[in-house]
Design a protein around this motif. Sequence first.
Motif, short mmCIF file in Angstrom:
data_model
loop_
_atom_site.label_atom_id
_atom_site.label_comp_id
_atom_site.label_asym_id
_atom_site.label_seq_id
_atom_site.Cartn_x
_atom_site.Cartn_y
_atom_site.Cartn_z
N ALA A 72 0.83 -1.20 0.00
CA ALA A 72 0.00 0.00 0.00
C ALA A 72 0.87 1.25 0.00
O ALA A 72 1.95 1.28 0.58
CB ALA A 72 -0.93 0.01 1.22
N MET A 73 0.36 2.27 -0.65
CA MET A 73 1.05 3.55 -0.73
C MET A 73 0.20 4.61 -0.04
O MET A 73 -1.01 4.69 -0.24
CB MET A 73 1.26 3.94 -2.19
N VAL A 74 0.84 5.42 0.80
CA VAL A 74 0.17 6.50 1.52
C VAL A 74 0.45 7.81 0.80
O VAL A 74 1.62 8.20 0.65
CB VAL A 74 0.65 6.59 2.98
N VAL A 75 -0.59 8.48 0.34
CA VAL A 75 -0.43 9.75 -0.37
C VAL A 75 -1.31 10.80 0.28
O VAL A 75 -2.22 10.49 1.05
CB VAL A 75 -0.80 9.61 -1.87
N GLY A 76 -1.03 12.05 -0.06
CA GLY A 76 -1.83 13.15 0.47
C GLY A 76 -1.02 14.42 0.53
O GLY A 76 0.20 14.41 0.39
N PRO A 77 -1.67 15.56 0.74
CA PRO A 77 -0.98 16.85 0.76
C PRO A 77 -0.11 16.99 2.00
O PRO A 77 -0.31 16.29 3.01
CB PRO A 77 -2.13 17.86 0.78
N ASN A 78 0.86 17.88 1.95
CA ASN A 78 1.66 18.20 3.13
C ASN A 78 0.74 18.70 4.24
O ASN A 78 -0.14 19.52 4.00
CB ASN A 78 2.70 19.27 2.80
N GLY A 79 0.95 18.20 5.44
CA GLY A 79 0.12 18.58 6.56
C GLY A 79 -1.18 17.79 6.66
O GLY A 79 -2.00 18.04 7.55
N GLY A 80 -1.36 16.83 5.75
CA GLY A 80 -2.60 16.06 5.75
C GLY A 80 -2.65 14.96 6.79
O GLY A 80 -3.72 14.41 7.06
N GLY A 81 -1.49 14.60 7.37
CA GLY A 81 -1.47 13.59 8.43
C GLY A 81 -0.73 12.31 8.09
O GLY A 81 -0.79 11.35 8.85
N LYS A 82 0.01 12.28 6.98
CA LYS A 82 0.71 11.06 6.57
C LYS A 82 1.75 10.64 7.62
O LYS A 82 1.81 9.48 8.03
CB LYS A 82 1.41 11.26 5.22
N THR A 83 2.58 11.58 8.04
CA THR A 83 3.62 11.27 9.02
C THR A 83 3.01 10.87 10.36
O THR A 83 3.49 9.94 11.02
CB THR A 83 4.55 12.49 9.22
N THR A 84 1.94 11.55 10.75
CA THR A 84 1.26 11.20 12.00
C THR A 84 0.73 9.77 11.93
O THR A 84 0.84 9.01 12.90
CB THR A 84 0.11 12.18 12.27
N LEU A 85 0.16 9.39 10.80
CA LEU A 85 -0.36 8.04 10.62
C LEU A 85 0.76 7.01 10.82
O LEU A 85 0.58 6.00 11.52
CB LEU A 85 -0.97 7.89 9.23
N ILE A 86 1.92 7.24 10.21
CA ILE A 86 3.04 6.30 10.33
C ILE A 86 3.52 6.23 11.78
O ILE A 86 3.80 5.15 12.31
CB ILE A 86 4.20 6.73 9.41
N LYS A 87 3.59 7.36 12.47
CA LYS A 87 4.04 7.37 13.86
C LYS A 87 3.06 6.64 14.77
O LYS A 87 3.47 5.99 15.74
CB LYS A 87 4.24 8.81 14.34
N LEU A 88 1.78 6.71 14.46
CA LEU A 88 0.79 5.96 15.23
C LEU A 88 0.97 4.46 15.03
O LEU A 88 0.88 3.66 15.97
CB LEU A 88 -0.62 6.37 14.83
N ILE A 89 1.24 4.06 13.79
CA ILE A 89 1.45 2.65 13.50
C ILE A 89 2.72 2.14 14.18
O ILE A 89 2.76 1.01 14.69
CB ILE A 89 1.52 2.42 11.97
N LEU A 90 3.76 2.97 14.21
CA LEU A 90 5.01 2.60 14.85
C LEU A 90 4.93 2.62 16.38
O LEU A 90 5.81 2.11 17.06
CB LEU A 90 6.13 3.55 14.41
N GLY A 91 3.87 3.24 16.91
CA GLY A 91 3.75 3.36 18.36
C GLY A 91 4.50 4.54 18.93
O GLY A 91 4.65 4.65 20.15
N LEU A 92 4.96 5.44 18.07
CA LEU A 92 5.68 6.64 18.53
C LEU A 92 4.70 7.69 19.04
O LEU A 92 5.10 8.60 19.76
CB LEU A 92 6.54 7.21 17.40
N LEU A 93 3.46 7.59 18.62
CA LEU A 93 2.39 8.46 19.11
C LEU A 93 1.24 7.60 19.61
O LEU A 93 1.04 6.48 19.13
CB LEU A 93 1.89 9.39 18.01
N THR A 94 0.48 8.12 20.56
CA THR A 94 -0.69 7.43 21.10
C THR A 94 -1.95 8.16 20.62
O THR A 94 -2.03 9.39 20.73
CB THR A 94 -0.66 7.42 22.63
N PRO A 95 -2.92 7.43 20.08
CA PRO A 95 -4.14 8.10 19.58
C PRO A 95 -4.85 8.89 20.68
O PRO A 95 -4.87 8.47 21.84
CB PRO A 95 -5.00 6.94 19.10
#
Length: 266
Positions: free
Chosen positions: A33-56
């Motif tokens: 799967a490929m994650v796309v979207g505009p800058n500031g749309g939340g792509k990096t946040t999504l990856i950090k949530l998956i990695l456990g670096l952020l808590t929902p």
Amino acid sequence: METAIALENVSFSYTRHSILDGVTLTVPKGDFAMVVGPNGGGKTTLIKLILGLLTPTTGQVRIFGKKPNAAWNQVGYMPQYTHVDMAFPVSVMDVVLMGRLQNGRRWRYTKNDREAASQALSEVALIEKAKIPFSNLSGGQRQRVLIARALCGNPSLLLMDEPTANVDPAAEASLFELLSKLNNRMTILVVSHDLGFVSKVVKSVICVNKKVQVHPTSNLDGTLINQIYGGDLRMVRHDHRCSHEGHCINDTLKFPTPFLPHRKEP
């Protein structure tokens, strides 16, 4: 079908600023799967949530049915090499061995660690570069070393951040071939702005812009791209040698030819 990544009604906010809102997402095991979207749309946040670096803020994230911090040994992560300090004096082997570091273990690599690192370097065809400085490599070679570092722990899920950034077309084609082979044994999730990636190996596209929608690659057309990036785009071909007149502009997205998005001038 077994699920690799599952987000259920996940929201995340920095103070009062909402980044992701009510995201429900399922990535099946074996997907590419490929994650796309505009800058500031939340792509990096999504990856950090998956990695456990952020808590929902709300909702839950599961990796192979576990909380992210319980599934860390099943996940390999490849950052952008532009985020790596190139002045740091490490060899290629040193970089790959970092993928064997574990919490609670002394920083001493075992024979098994070195064998795993050598195997990973062999898989990305760079074993002969093991002893040279990481900074001496080309952009494409550095990307492969970072992939080897992620592979060193034998993950079931590989997360990649802009793997085609700052590499030439030949290195990009070689990377596509490698990832296609890796997808035979692991789930792959890629963050990229390179829409040419879709036409090569990607099975589904995850569009992130505060909300999340998943599409098969066959549905990715000009209208959908407009919705993702929030503006009028034209597609520029990069699959041929440019003439002296410049790029060949094509307003229609045709797969499997690789394209990159460029905003139209007002």
